[in-house]
Design a protein around this motif. Structure first.
Motif, mmCIF file in Angstrom:
data_model
loop_
_atom_site.group_PDB
_atom_site.id
_atom_site.type_symbol
_atom_site.label_atom_id
_atom_site.label_comp_id
_atom_site.label_asym_id
_atom_site.label_seq_id
_atom_site.Cartn_x
_atom_site.Cartn_y
_atom_site.Cartn_z
ATOM 1 N N SER A 404 7.890 5.786 50.619
ATOM 2 C CA SER A 404 8.925 4.470 50.249
ATOM 3 C C SER A 404 9.050 3.667 51.561
ATOM 4 C CB SER A 404 10.124 5.310 50.114
ATOM 5 O OG SER A 404 10.595 6.098 51.059
ATOM 6 N N LEU A 405 7.962 3.858 52.590
ATOM 7 C CA LEU A 405 8.213 2.818 53.535
ATOM 8 C C LEU A 405 8.076 1.388 53.192
ATOM 9 C CD1 LEU A 405 6.410 4.849 56.541
ATOM 10 C CD2 LEU A 405 8.910 4.455 56.398
ATOM 11 N N THR A 406 8.730 0.596 53.960
ATOM 12 C CA THR A 406 8.786 -1.193 53.565
ATOM 13 C C THR A 406 7.700 -1.454 54.299
ATOM 14 O OG1 THR A 406 10.357 -1.623 55.429
ATOM 15 C CG2 THR A 406 11.234 -1.221 53.237
ATOM 16 N N ILE A 407 7.220 -2.898 54.187
ATOM 17 C CA ILE A 407 6.063 -3.506 54.827
ATOM 18 C C ILE A 407 6.553 -4.033 56.048
ATOM 19 C CG2 ILE A 407 4.942 -3.940 52.636
ATOM 20 C CD1 ILE A 407 5.860 -6.906 52.962
ATOM 21 N N LEU A 479 -2.851 4.403 55.373
ATOM 22 C CA LEU A 479 -1.481 4.985 55.128
ATOM 23 C C LEU A 479 -1.518 5.051 53.413
ATOM 24 C CD1 LEU A 479 1.084 6.363 55.780
ATOM 25 C CD2 LEU A 479 1.943 4.074 55.825
ATOM 26 N N ALA A 480 -1.891 3.781 52.950
ATOM 27 C CA ALA A 480 -2.082 3.647 51.373
ATOM 28 C C ALA A 480 -2.836 4.708 50.828
ATOM 29 C CB ALA A 480 -2.502 2.230 51.023
ATOM 30 N N THR A 481 -3.991 5.079 51.393
ATOM 31 C CA THR A 481 -4.831 6.225 50.964
ATOM 32 C C THR A 481 -4.442 7.316 51.198
ATOM 33 O OG1 THR A 481 -6.860 4.917 51.588
ATOM 34 C CG2 THR A 481 -7.171 7.018 51.329
ATOM 35 N N LYS A 482 -3.550 7.683 52.148
ATOM 36 C CA LYS A 482 -2.813 9.018 52.374
ATOM 37 C C LYS A 482 -1.798 9.193 51.289
ATOM 38 C CE LYS A 482 -0.814 12.005 55.565
ATOM 39 N NZ LYS A 482 -0.178 12.536 57.047
#
Length: 501
Positions: A404-407, A479-482
Motif C-alpha cells: 500500500s505504499l504511495t509513489i 518492488l512491484a514484482t515482490k
C-alpha cells in the motif's frame, strides 16, 4: 448565481416545480398561505378532540420550519448584498455564489457531498464514462522519459503510427524529463479536438508528430485464465463506470468459451462508482427475486432492489465463485460483494473493506458545475448498514504493508541531508527489498546512502549512493514484482476456490 439545476443520478428524485406562467396582472383577491393553513386547522379541529391537537402541532412544526428557512434565506441574501455593495474592491457575483454553495455543502460534514467546479465536474464525468480526453496510448516511465507500451486501437496515437517502445521526450516543446508519470500524462491530456505535439524517439531517430486529442475509452475489466488444469477465470474490476457491466459480461462469456470452471473476482482497490452497474453485475450471480441491496430514505423507509431480467437481461452465471476485497473496496464494489456474499453464498477473501454505505446524486447546473450530495443509505440484502465498518471477509488474508505504499512523486527530494515524505517512502521501498535496516524517518542520512549503494550494487548500477532515475525505476519495478509474488490474499482465494465444488 447558477440557474435552476437539472439532476442526473442513480435513483429517482423529486423534480423541481416549474414556475407559474400567465398570472393575471391584478388578481381580485389573494388568499395568503397562512390564512389557508389556519383555515384547514380550524376546519379539521372542530369536533374531533385530540385530532385538533395532533394536526395543529404538525402544522405548527411545518410553519416553524418554513419561518426558519425564510429567515436563513433572508440572511444569506443580506450578506450577499452587503458584500456586493460595500466590499472595498469589486466582487465577482459567481465567485460569491460559488462560495456560498461550497459553504453550505461543507457544513454538512460529509466528505462524499461536494460542490464541483468545471474541471472537477469533467473529471467526475470522465470517471463515470470510463473515458478521458487524450492521445490514446498506454505509457510507462522509462529513464527520464515516457515509453509507449501500446497505442489503443482507433485512437489518435494508433492513427498517427506510434508504436510500442517509442519514447516520448517532449510535449509541445517542453521536456518530460524530471516529471512524474502523472505530470507527464497530464501534459498530453486536454480538451477534445485540441492539438498536441510530441517529440518521439524511435531507435536512433527523433521526430515530431502532431495529434488531435479525442475521447479515449478506458477498459475497467480485465480477465485471464489461471490455475492450470483447474481452469479458473480471474477477473479484476477497477471501477464501476458506464461500460463496466457490459465489459464484465463480455469477460464472463469469454472465460466460459475458454473452458473456465470456476471464478475469482478481484474487487481490491475498486473505489466504486455507478450503483446501476453494481446492480446489473450482481444480478448475473443471484437467483431472480432475491435481494441485491436496499436503499433507505431519510424517512427510514427502505426500497429493495431484487435480481431479475430488469438488470441482467436473463443472463446468469452459475460457476463456483470467490470475491477478493480489501480496504480500498468501497461503495459499488461493496454493494456487489455483499450481494454475492449474502444472496448467492459466495465467500469473501482478503481484508476488511472500506465501509461506504451511502448513496449520492449529482445535480448539474447551467454553468457546467455540479453538486453531489448524499441522499440515502444503502443496506446489504439482510438489512445491514456497513458504513464506516465495511465487509468482513470469510477468509482473512492481508496484503504485506509495502503493497500500500504511495509513489515517490518528486525525484529531486531524494537527496542527501533532505528530510521529507518522499525520502520516507523510498526508505520503506528499500526496507521491503531488504536493503534498509534503519527506521524510516524521512531523513536521507548515511544509513540511507549506504542502503542505496548496496541496492545499486545488487542491481548492477554504479554504486554512487545517489538516487537517480535509473535507480528509482529499478527499485519500483523490483518492488512491484515482490508485491505480485507475495499476494497472500490472491493465494488464499485460489486455494479456497480450488477446494470449492
Amino acid at each position: 448565481m447558477p440557474e435552476e439545476p437539472k439532476q442526473h443520478q442513480e435513483t429517482d428524485a423529486p423534480k423541481t416545480n416549474p414556475h407559474l406562467k400567465n398570472k393575471p396582472k391584478h388578481p381580485k383577491r389573494r388568499v395568503g398561505l397562512w390564512t389557508y393553513i389556519i383555515s384547514i386547522v380550524v376546519a379539521l379541529g372542530v369536533g374531533v378532540g385530540g385530532t385538533y391537537w395532533f394536526i395543529g402541532r404538525a402544522v405548527s412544526q411545518q410553519l416553524s420550519s418554513m419561518q426558519q428557512t425564510n429567515s436563513a434565506m433572508k440572511k444569506i441574501q443580506s450578506v450577499y448584498e452587503t458584500i456586493s455593495d460595500n466590499y472595498y474592491q469589486p466582487v465577482n457575483a459567481n465567485k460569491l455564489a460559488n462560495g456560498a454553495i461550497n459553504g453550505m455543502v461543507n457544513s454538512l460534514g460529509d466528505k462524499f457531498s461536494e460542490y464541483m467546479d468545471k474541471s472537477e465536474t469533467e473529471s467526475l464525468n470522465d470517471t463515470i464514462d470510463s473515458s478521458f480526453s487524450g492521445i490514446g496510448a498506454q505509457v510507462q516511465k522509462s529513464g527520464s522519459y515516457l515509453q509507449i507500451i501500446s497505442p489503443i486501437a482507433g485512437t489518435p496515437a494508433k492513427k498517427a503510427g506510434l508504436k510500442p517502445k517509442d519514447v516520448i521526450k517532449a510535449v509541445n516543446g517542453k521536456s518530460v524529463a524530471g516529471k512524474t508519470l502523472t505530470e507527464a500524462v497530464n501534459m498530453m491530456r486536454g480538451k477534445v479536438g485540441t492539438r498536441v505535439n510530441l517529440t518521439i524517439q524511435r531507435g536512433t531517430s527523433t521526430f515530431n508528430v502532431t495529434l488531435k486529442r479525442a475521447k479515449i475509452p478506458v477498459t475497467t475489466v480485465d480477465y485471464k485464465l489461471v490455475g492450470g488444469s483447474q481452469k479458473i477465470g480471474y477477473i479484476t474490476v477497477s471501477t464501476f463506470s458506464t461500460n463496466t457491466a457490459k465489459e464484465f459480461k463480455t469477460a464472463l462469456k469469454a472465460l466460459d468459451k475458454k473452458g473456465a470452471k470456476k471464478l475469482v473476482i478481484d474487487m481490491r482497490g475498486n473505489p466504486g462508482g455507478l450503483m446501476t452497474a453494481a446492480l446489473k453485475m450482481a444480478s448475473y450471480f443471484i437467483k431472480d427475486g432475491k435481494t441485491i441491496m436496499q436503499v433507505q430514505a431519510r424517512d427510514g423507509s427502505a426500497e429493495k432492489y431484487v435480481a431479475g431480467k430488469k438488470y441482467d437481461g436473463g443472463f446468469k452465471e452459475t460457476k463456483p465463485t470467490t470475491v477478493l476485497i480489501d480496504g480500498g473496496s468501497a461503495s459499488a464494489a461493496e454493494i456487489f460483494s455483499a450481494a454475492l456474499h449474502q444472496s448467492a453464498g459466495v465467500k469473501l477473501v482478503g481484508s476488511q473493506s472500506y465501509g461506504k454505505g451511502t448513496v449520492q446524486t449529482v445535480t448539474s447546473f447551467s454553468d457546467k458545475t455540479e453538486m453531489k450530495i448524499t441522499v440515502a443509505k444503502w443496506l446489504t440484502p439482510n438489512g445491514t448498514w456497513i458504513n464506516k465498518k465495511g465487509l468482513t471477509p470469510d477468509v482473512k488474508a492481508a496484503e504485506p504493508s509495502y503493497a500500500s505504499l504511495t509513489i515517490v512523486s518528486k525525484l529531486s527530494d531524494l537527496q542527501a541531508d533532505k528530510v521529507n515524505e518522499n525520502v520516507k517512502t523510498f526508505q520503506k521501498y528499500l526496507q521491503a527489498l531488504g536493503y534498509f535496516k534503519g527506521t524510516a524517518n524521512g531523513y536521507f542520512g548515511t544509513t540511507t546512502t549506504t542502503a542505496v549503494k548496496a541496492y545499486q550494487k545488487h542491481a548492477k548500477l554504479t554504486a554512487t549512493g545517489k538516487v537517480d532515475k535509473k535507480t528509482l525505476a529499478k527499485v519500483e519495478t523490483e518492488l512491484a514484482t515482490k508485491i505480485s509474488d507475495n499476494d497472500k490474499a490472491y493465494d488464499a482465494a485460489m486455494k479456497l476456490i480450488k477446494n470449492t465444488k
